[in-house]
Scaffold this motif. Structure first.
Motif, PDB file in Angstrom:
ATOM      1  N   ILE A 183       0.835  -1.192   0.000  1.00  0.00           N
ATOM      2  CA  ILE A 183       0.000   0.000   0.000  1.00  0.00           C
ATOM      3  C   ILE A 183       0.875   1.249   0.000  1.00  0.00           C
ATOM      4  N   PHE A 184       1.994   1.182   0.709  1.00  0.00           N
ATOM      5  CA  PHE A 184       2.957   2.288   0.752  1.00  0.00           C
ATOM      6  C   PHE A 184       3.423   2.638  -0.663  1.00  0.00           C
ATOM      7  N   HIS A 185       3.851   1.646  -1.410  1.00  0.00           N
ATOM      8  CA  HIS A 185       4.349   1.883  -2.768  1.00  0.00           C
ATOM      9  C   HIS A 185       3.222   2.273  -3.728  1.00  0.00           C
ATOM     10  N   SER A 186       2.057   1.687  -3.551  1.00  0.00           N
ATOM     11  CA  SER A 186       0.923   2.043  -4.402  1.00  0.00           C
ATOM     12  C   SER A 186       0.514   3.490  -4.181  1.00  0.00           C
ATOM     13  N   ALA A 187       0.506   3.922  -2.917  1.00  0.00           N
ATOM     14  CA  ALA A 187       0.161   5.314  -2.612  1.00  0.00           C
ATOM     15  C   ALA A 187       1.202   6.263  -3.198  1.00  0.00           C
ATOM     16  N   PHE A 188       2.451   5.838  -3.173  1.00  0.00           N
ATOM     17  CA  PHE A 188       3.546   6.642  -3.735  1.00  0.00           C
ATOM     18  C   PHE A 188       3.297   6.904  -5.220  1.00  0.00           C
ATOM     19  N   MET A 189       2.958   5.861  -5.945  1.00  0.00           N
ATOM     20  CA  MET A 189       2.715   5.999  -7.381  1.00  0.00           C
ATOM     21  C   MET A 189       1.425   6.760  -7.656  1.00  0.00           C
ATOM     22  N   TRP A 190       0.398   6.552  -6.829  1.00  0.00           N
ATOM     23  CA  TRP A 190      -0.860   7.274  -6.995  1.00  0.00           C
ATOM     24  C   TRP A 190      -0.629   8.774  -6.868  1.00  0.00           C
ATOM     25  N   CYS A 191       0.209   9.173  -5.931  1.00  0.00           N
ATOM     26  CA  CYS A 191       0.501  10.593  -5.735  1.00  0.00           C
ATOM     27  C   CYS A 191       1.140  11.198  -6.979  1.00  0.00           C
TER      28      CYS A 191
END
Length: 222
Positions: A183-191
């Motif tokens: 989720i950490f990495h997914s949120a990073f890319m979403w941003c």
């Protein structure tokens, strides 16, 4: 699989590239959660490499803005980098292996664990400013682009315009950390898809990870 697909699709997840092939062994993971400290042990079965390589020809015509990989499907990651040269790449580097070392040198964003940073730098841990400087000096020999070091409950360290910045983690009652890193990495890319700047993206994903750690297990759904 039908139940899981319907569940994902109900949340707007594009499942059009999920491969259904007779005789193929579906990769799966067994997750064991420690209820005392919220840590977990992960056991993976069956490789994704052969399955993913069969999908690549079907996605050659798409133009992804970002590609996230972690080194487990190494050959597919290399092929994707070559196939989509305009895509920004993010490496989730949990541990130092030959595969992650090679991919780290190619990634636009190296988001690595404290364990990975310690393996590269020779440090026992990364706790103080002198450790940050040593770790970044050696990580930058591996990756010349953007580097983020994740340190669990101690937060995140990154570099912006030659300045090392530490962002503390939110204090939470960790119930189950399964999926927190994903989720950490997914949120990073979403941003990035929302055009947030580098520092703002990191602040957002720290908050997202904190919220995930307070949820009950996502592993027991279905």
């Amino acid at each position: 699989m039908g139940i899981w697909l319907r569940d994902l699709e109900s949340y707007g997840v594009d499942c059009s590239f999920i491969l259904r092939k007779k005789g193929t062994k579906t990769p799966f993971s067994i997750i064991i959660v420690n209820l005392k400290n919220a840590s977990r042990t992960l056991v993976n079965r069956n490789s994704l490499e052969q399955i993913i390589s069969g999908i690549i020809p079907e996605i050659e015509n798409i133009k992804p803005a970002f590609i996230l990989f972690d080194g487990y499907e190494f050959n597919t990651a290399l092929r994707s980098i070559k196939l989509f040269p305009d895509a920004k790449t993010v490496l989730d580097a949990g541990s130092l292996r030959k595969e992650t070392e090679i991919l780290a040198s190619k990634a636009d964003y190296l988001v690595c664990s404290e364990r990975f940073a310690c393996s590269v730098s020779g440090l026992k841990n990364i706790k103080k400013e002198s450790d940050y400087k040593t770790a970044f000096a050696l990580l930058e020999k591996l990756n010349k682009n953007n580097i983020v070091i994740t340190m669990g409950e101690d937060g995140v360290v990154f570099k912006k315009e030659s300045k090392i910045i530490k962002k503390p983690a939110f204090k939470v009652n960790a119930v189950d950390t399964t999926g927190a890193g994903d989720i950490f990495h997914s949120a990073f890319m979403w941003c990035f898809t929302k055009n947030y700047d580098f520092e703002c993206s990191i602040c957002c994903l720290i908050c997202t990870k904190a919220r995930r750690n307070e949820f009950n297990s996502i592993a027991g759904r279905g």
